[in-house]
Design an enzyme around this catalytic site. Structure first.
Site, mmCIF file in Angstrom:
data_model
loop_
_atom_site.group_PDB
_atom_site.id
_atom_site.type_symbol
_atom_site.label_atom_id
_atom_site.label_comp_id
_atom_site.label_asym_id
_atom_site.label_seq_id
_atom_site.Cartn_x
_atom_site.Cartn_y
_atom_site.Cartn_z
ATOM 1 C CG ASP A 261 -10.018 -6.818 -10.191
ATOM 2 O OD1 ASP A 261 -8.826 -6.442 -10.109
ATOM 3 O OD2 ASP A 261 -10.403 -7.705 -10.966
ATOM 4 C CB ILE A 262 -6.297 -2.735 -8.165
ATOM 5 C CG1 ILE A 262 -5.735 -1.317 -8.214
ATOM 6 C CG2 ILE A 262 -5.260 -3.766 -8.618
ATOM 7 C CD1 ILE A 262 -4.736 -1.015 -7.128
ATOM 8 N N GLY B 38 -1.583 -13.380 -6.049
ATOM 9 C CA GLY B 38 -2.256 -12.198 -5.531
ATOM 10 C C GLY B 38 -2.480 -11.133 -6.590
ATOM 11 C CB VAL B 39 -2.760 -7.460 -6.238
ATOM 12 C CG1 VAL B 39 -1.437 -7.018 -5.676
ATOM 13 C CG2 VAL B 39 -3.389 -6.366 -7.067
ATOM 14 C CG ASP B 40 3.202 -9.318 -9.031
ATOM 15 O OD1 ASP B 40 3.108 -8.687 -10.092
ATOM 16 O OD2 ASP B 40 4.280 -9.694 -8.544
ATOM 17 C CB SER C 59 3.185 -5.767 2.877
ATOM 18 O OG SER C 59 4.408 -5.526 2.208
ATOM 19 C CB THR C 60 -2.181 -6.698 4.091
ATOM 20 O OG1 THR C 60 -3.006 -6.440 2.945
ATOM 21 C CG2 THR C 60 -1.657 -5.404 4.650
HETATM 22 P P1 ADP Z 1 1.746 -9.087 -0.859
HETATM 23 O O1 ADP Z 1 2.641 -10.186 -1.386
HETATM 24 O O2 ADP Z 1 2.410 -7.716 -0.924
HETATM 25 O O3 ADP Z 1 1.190 -9.404 0.485
HETATM 26 P P2 ADP Z 1 -0.738 -9.853 -2.221
HETATM 27 O O4 ADP Z 1 -1.062 -9.671 -3.662
HETATM 28 O O5 ADP Z 1 -0.613 -11.248 -1.697
HETATM 29 O O6 ADP Z 1 0.571 -8.966 -1.949
HETATM 30 O O7 ADP Z 1 -1.850 -9.119 -1.350
HETATM 31 C C1 ADP Z 1 -1.953 -7.724 -1.207
HETATM 32 C C2 ADP Z 1 -3.428 -7.344 -1.151
HETATM 33 O O8 ADP Z 1 -3.953 -7.327 -2.472
HETATM 34 C C3 ADP Z 1 -4.309 -8.340 -0.367
HETATM 35 O O9 ADP Z 1 -5.228 -7.597 0.430
HETATM 36 C C4 ADP Z 1 -5.058 -9.082 -1.486
HETATM 37 O O10 ADP Z 1 -6.323 -9.541 -1.055
HETATM 38 C C5 ADP Z 1 -5.222 -7.952 -2.482
HETATM 39 N N1 ADP Z 1 -5.587 -8.309 -3.867
HETATM 40 C C6 ADP Z 1 -5.495 -9.487 -4.516
HETATM 41 N N2 ADP Z 1 -5.968 -9.372 -5.783
HETATM 42 C C7 ADP Z 1 -6.364 -8.063 -5.929
HETATM 43 C C8 ADP Z 1 -6.964 -7.293 -6.977
HETATM 44 N N3 ADP Z 1 -7.231 -7.819 -8.169
HETATM 45 N N4 ADP Z 1 -7.242 -5.971 -6.744
HETATM 46 C C9 ADP Z 1 -6.967 -5.400 -5.548
HETATM 47 N N5 ADP Z 1 -6.403 -6.074 -4.525
HETATM 48 C C10 ADP Z 1 -6.111 -7.387 -4.700
#
Ligand code: ADP
Length: 183
Positions: free
Chosen positions: A16-17, A38-40, A123-124
């Site tokens: 988890d980033i 997502g990560v945002d 983006s994935t």
């Molecule tokens: P995008 O809209 O650019 O595709 P997302 O957030 O939907 O961004 O996904 C980008 C990557 O981040 C995916 O592989 C997702 O599983 C991952 N992700 C989601 N939450 C976290 C987190 N807390 N830490 C790291 N990676 C994450």
């Protein structure tokens, strides 16, 4: 997996980033810097409102670009908001735009004296970029930058799920074969 590029290092880990203690973490942001899923969403929840306040002041960022903000309550010092492309079949400059957003983030990291950076797989997720080509683009761009600039010292890819981690591990092994392992 760990690979050295000159005096710098690329790592791949699953995790988890928002928990990273690197000087900066990357965010997969949208061009409005408006937050989202997502990560945002995870970064804004964990870092608190100071990050969004700064995003609002900045206002936006074109696809392929990156802006830097505080990291609020996170352990990292800065967030690099990277605006990756939405996948639209692959013939709409998606590859170039994805490479640009990693390069922009690394440029900003060097400019701000950030010596270690953790990136998610931009983006994935919601944006639908296929993970294998995205991993190769990310790793190639990062390795070329480190070779050219000898900074930042550490770039850690923090991959959320095992499938994504596997794609980056395979990509890194292909891009930078481990000579010691072959001996
Ligand atoms: P995008 O809209 O650019 O595709 P997302 O957030 O939907 O961004 O996904 C980008 C990557 O981040 C995916 O592989 C997702 O599983 C991952 N992700 C989601 N939450 C976290 C987190 N807390 N830490 C790291 N990676 C994450």
């Amino acid at each position: 997996m760990i690979r050295n590029v000159g005096t710098c290092r690329i790592e791949t880990v699953q995790g988890d980033i928002t928990l990273e203690k690197t000087d900066a973490i990357g965010n997969a942001a949208n061009s409005m810097l408006a937050g989202g899923g997502g990560v945002d969403g995870a970064i804004h929840r964990a870092g608190g409102p100071a990050i969004m306040a700064e995003c609002r002041r900045i206002g936006g960022c074109p696809t392929g670009g990156c802006v830097v903000t505080t990291a609020g309550r996170l352990k990292a010092k800065r967030v690099l908001h990277m605006v990756g492309p939405i996948w639209n079949g692959g013939e709409n400059d998606e590859a170039e735009l994805l490479a640009f957003c990693y390069r922009s983030a690394l440029d900003l990291a060097v400019e701000h004296g950030l010596r270690s950076v953790a990136f998610p797989s931009v983006s994935t997720g919601i944006y639908g970029f296929p993970v294998r080509p995205a991993a190769m683009i990310a790793l190639r761009t990062i390795a070329a930058f480190l070779r050219e600039r000898s900074a930042p010292e550490l770039v850690r890819m923090v991959l959320f799920d095992p499938g994504t981690r596997k794609a980056y591990d395979e990509g890194l092994a292909e891009l930078l074969p481990d000579i010691a392992a072959d001996a």
